[in-house]
Scaffold this active site. Structure first.
Site, mmCIF file in Angstrom:
data_model
loop_
_atom_site.group_PDB
_atom_site.id
_atom_site.type_symbol
_atom_site.label_atom_id
_atom_site.label_comp_id
_atom_site.label_asym_id
_atom_site.label_seq_id
_atom_site.Cartn_x
_atom_site.Cartn_y
_atom_site.Cartn_z
ATOM 1 N N HIS A 71 0.809 -1.226 0.000
ATOM 2 C CA HIS A 71 0.000 0.000 0.000
ATOM 3 C C HIS A 71 0.839 1.272 0.000
ATOM 4 O O HIS A 71 0.301 2.366 0.060
ATOM 5 C CB HIS A 71 -0.925 0.028 1.214
ATOM 6 C CG HIS A 71 -1.810 -1.173 1.332
ATOM 7 N ND1 HIS A 71 -1.489 -2.264 2.101
ATOM 8 C CD2 HIS A 71 -3.001 -1.469 0.743
ATOM 9 C CE1 HIS A 71 -2.449 -3.182 2.003
ATOM 10 N NE2 HIS A 71 -3.379 -2.724 1.184
ATOM 11 N N ASP A 81 34.379 -32.022 14.824
ATOM 12 C CA ASP A 81 34.558 -33.301 14.152
ATOM 13 C C ASP A 81 35.782 -33.320 13.237
ATOM 14 O O ASP A 81 35.664 -33.272 12.019
ATOM 15 C CB ASP A 81 33.282 -33.653 13.370
ATOM 16 C CG ASP A 81 33.266 -35.124 12.951
ATOM 17 O OD1 ASP A 81 34.357 -35.682 12.727
ATOM 18 O OD2 ASP A 81 32.182 -35.702 12.854
ATOM 19 N N HIS A 90 36.381 -36.299 3.524
ATOM 20 C CA HIS A 90 37.036 -35.347 2.620
ATOM 21 C C HIS A 90 38.329 -35.910 2.027
ATOM 22 O O HIS A 90 39.218 -35.153 1.630
ATOM 23 C CB HIS A 90 37.351 -34.047 3.366
ATOM 24 C CG HIS A 90 36.144 -33.347 3.886
ATOM 25 N ND1 HIS A 90 35.119 -32.915 3.074
ATOM 26 C CD2 HIS A 90 35.788 -32.982 5.148
ATOM 27 C CE1 HIS A 90 34.186 -32.321 3.819
ATOM 28 N NE2 HIS A 90 34.565 -32.353 5.068
ATOM 29 N N ASP A 142 30.116 -32.910 2.293
ATOM 30 C CA ASP A 142 29.359 -32.985 3.547
ATOM 31 C C ASP A 142 27.853 -33.103 3.349
ATOM 32 O O ASP A 142 27.162 -33.719 4.152
ATOM 33 C CB ASP A 142 29.635 -31.740 4.410
ATOM 34 C CG ASP A 142 31.018 -31.785 5.043
ATOM 35 O OD1 ASP A 142 31.452 -32.878 5.457
ATOM 36 O OD2 ASP A 142 31.662 -30.727 5.122
ATOM 37 N N HIS A 169 36.073 -36.746 10.744
ATOM 38 C CA HIS A 169 35.539 -37.027 9.406
ATOM 39 C C HIS A 169 36.475 -36.536 8.300
ATOM 40 O O HIS A 169 36.302 -36.903 7.145
ATOM 41 C CB HIS A 169 34.150 -36.411 9.240
ATOM 42 C CG HIS A 169 34.145 -34.948 8.883
ATOM 43 N ND1 HIS A 169 34.636 -33.982 9.716
ATOM 44 C CD2 HIS A 169 33.708 -34.296 7.772
ATOM 45 C CE1 HIS A 169 34.499 -32.796 9.131
ATOM 46 N NE2 HIS A 169 33.944 -32.948 7.957
#
Lengths: 448, 170
Positions: free
Chosen positions: A103, A205, A213, A364, A208
């Site tokens: 408006h 972590d 990776h 990931d 991992h």
């Protein structure tokens, strides 16, 4: 004991999978965690001039962060106070006013309602415009360039909220005299994943890295990072630490002073920069942080959703979008004093490792998506998952604050992230949320 | 802009279709062979700005999703070749669809400016369908009867990337 206690067991490192999928738990997270925490909203370099704005999120609430004429910063809900339309659709920019598309109500950069079409003819000049300004956040504060805000008037000060995490944040934010800046704009990716999974992953972590990776590590590694090896065959417990017990914030750090640039194929100009400025940093931060931490690969997590990795030089926030979805915004962050060449190399490397087509980041998504999906089934949602590595290895060290365990491969930090999650989820007020910044305080405040 | 002659247009259209087929098949050694040694392969992160907002970006640099030279492209492909990219095993079915090809002459008689649209369909995991679209602006270099890709600037259409990895090329 509340029902929530069954979801997390800090002592044994156990979480119920239902925390990654249950819509009711997610709704409580928005109220108990995102509506009360100090959340990162902008880096001061993104809004330099009056009228500069950034559109971002606090939980699922959209906010506009705006530089004021007096150089202060305000943050408003990005919603028109009349009928609730979204006010601003641009990601960022500069504006003198924010005009609603519905408006035509117009708001100043200070949030005041300045213009109402047909104010005289339709409202008979009886609209009290002072009552319809944009809704501001409860508190907003800058910590060394990073602007945080909270919806909670009762929240402790930002300094208290960050606690001893400041000591670690300063390894990046206050190492060099001119501080940091974000270069480039946000790289945005939507993932069908519960928001806690990337937070716990980056919080602690290291386990991992050598496996999830392995492909990326194989092609990028130029220096040892915490002794991690492709194929998960090595780690160096003496050369790195996991740090937690900092009001829920965590740090994962190598202590070699250069491995932050270990995933750059040719890190020479970065290593030269570290050598050239080492003395400056030692003068500012002392021998330990200056030689052992500055330049090292470090993962810093500010609970609940901000993470930054000096060295790899990425800076990231996660915006929750429901129990099974979030948006991830990643920037490259650098020291202002760095040369243009080094800044460009860092921006390219952040994009190439952790951007939307990032060699590491692209490993990931599927794992974290699968964990989210494996928490949905009738049977799997009743099951547990575990962060029970190195239980009992906690100790303290004179040279650094917090609760310490050795090495990058250790799940101490994830346990403390979930401990904080439970503390906030259970607490009716901030009086019930313990503050702890050392092993002694963490033990003294541990739920019985 | 001057349209390239029909024989050049046809040859480059064939080249783009062939390229799409080998990209879908992940035959990356063949793809590398069609790139110039001094290739620049780029894609920027899109931004949403107001049309009337003429203020410069406060961010001093453009933000790349890709900004790769030959060494960087070879690094990406070396990662795929390690056998450790678990997200691509089993393979995700992928189709590269090229359309709206236009070829123009440039100031260099051996270089041609090629516009096209690339639509990438991926079938991932069980029933997951991803569809990414981008515009491409290329420069192809003619050497003898061969064409080599000298620059590619791709423009992604989404302000937020809607797949959790870009383990492929546009």
């Amino acid at each position: 004991m509340s029902e929530l206690d069954d979801l997390i067991d800090f002592k044994t490192g156990r979480q119920k999978r239902v925390i990654y999928s249950d819509p009711d738990i997610y709704e409580q997270e928005l109220e108990k965690i995102f509506a009360r925490s100090w959340l990162f909203v902008a880096h001061e370099c993104q809004i330099k001039e009056p009228g500069d704005f950034i559109r971002t999120f606090m939980g699922e609430d959209e906010v506009l962060v705006v530089r004021q004429k007096d150089d202060s910063v305000k943050a408003f809900l990005n919603t028109c106070t009349h009928r609730g339309n979204r006010l601003c659709k641009a990601d960022h920019g500069n504006s003198k006013t924010f005009v609603c598309n519905y408006h035509g109500w117009g708001f100043g950069t200070d949030g005041a309602l300045n213009g109402v079409p047909l104010e005289k003819e339709a409202y008979y000049n009886k609209l009290d415009k002072g009552k319809f300004g944009l809704i501001e956040v409860a508190q907003i504060k800058n910590y060394k360039g990073l602007i945080f805000a909270t919806f909670d008037e009762e929240a402790p000060s930002l300094e208290e909220y960050l606690g001893e995490m400041k000591w670690y944040l300063d390894v990046w934010l206050d190492a060099m005299p001119e501080g940091t800046e974000l270069i480039g704009t946000a790289m945005k990716v939507e993932l069908p994943v519960n928001w806690k999974l990337p937070v716990e992953n980056v919080s602690g972590d290291g386990y991992h890295l050598g496996w999830a990776h392995a492909g990326a590590m194989s092609v990028t590694t130029s220096m040892s990072v915490g002794g991690l090896e492709v194929g998960n065959t090595g780690t160096d417990n003496d050369g790195a630490v996991s740090v937690a017990g900092l009001n829920g914030h965590t740090v994962l750090a190598a202590l070699d002073g250069q491995s932050g640039y270990g995933f750059y194929p040719d890190p020479k100009i970065a290593v030269d920069y570290l050598q050239a400025n080492r003395k400056t940093v030692v003068d500012r931060l002392g021998e330990f942080r200056g030689t052992k931490m500055w330049g090292s690969q470090i993962n810093m997590t500010v609970f609940p959703n901000l993470q930054m990795l000096p060295g790899l030089n990425w800076f990231r926030i996660y915006h929750p979008k429901g129990p099974g979805k979030f948006e991830m915004w990643t920037w490259a962050m650098v020291d202002k004093e760095m040369s243009d060449d080094l800044k460009q190399m860092i921006l390219d490397n952040v994009s190439r490792t952790f951007g939307p087509a990032g060699l590491f980041d692209n490993d990931d998504g599927d794992n974290l998506q699968a964990i989210t999906e494996q928490s949905h089934g009738w049977r799997t949602r009743q099951m547990d998952v575990y962060t029970n590595m190195a239980i009992g290895a906690e100790h303290s060290r004179e040279e650094m604050p917090g609760v310490i365990s050795d090495g990058l491969v250790c799940e101490q930090n994830q346990r403390y992230v979930y401990r904080r999650w439970l503390e906030m989820m259970k607490a009716d007020s901030w009086d019930d949320i313990p503050q702890y910044n050392s092993l002694e305080e963490a033990r003294a405040t541990e739920a019985k | 802009m001057i349209q390239a002659p029909d024989d050049i247009y046809l040859a480059l259209q064939r080249q783009l279709y062939y390229e799409a087929r080998i990209l879908s098949a992940a035959q990356y050694d063949e793809w590398l062979a069609m790139l110039a040694d001094n290739i620049n392969y780029a894609m920027e992160m899109p931004q949403r700005r107001f049309k009337e907002d003429r203020t410069p970006d406060r961010a001093p640099r453009k933000t790349p999703i890709f900004d790769d030279d030959m060494a960087a492209l070879k690094m990406r492909i070396a990662r795929f070749n390690t056998g450790f990219v678990w997200a691509e095993n089993p393979i995700n079915a992928i189709r590269h669809i090229v359309s709206s090809v236009e070829v123009f002459e440039t100031d260099d008689t051996n270089q041609f400016s090629v516009y096209s649209i690339i639509e990438v369909h991926r079938s991932r995991l069980d029933a997951e369908r991803k569809r990414l679209t981008a515009g491409r602006q290329d420069i192809w270099q003619k050497t003898g009867s061969e064409f080599k890709l000298l620059t590619r600037t791709a423009t992604l259409d989404d302000g937020v990337v809607l797949d959790s990895n870009i383990n492929f090329f546009f």
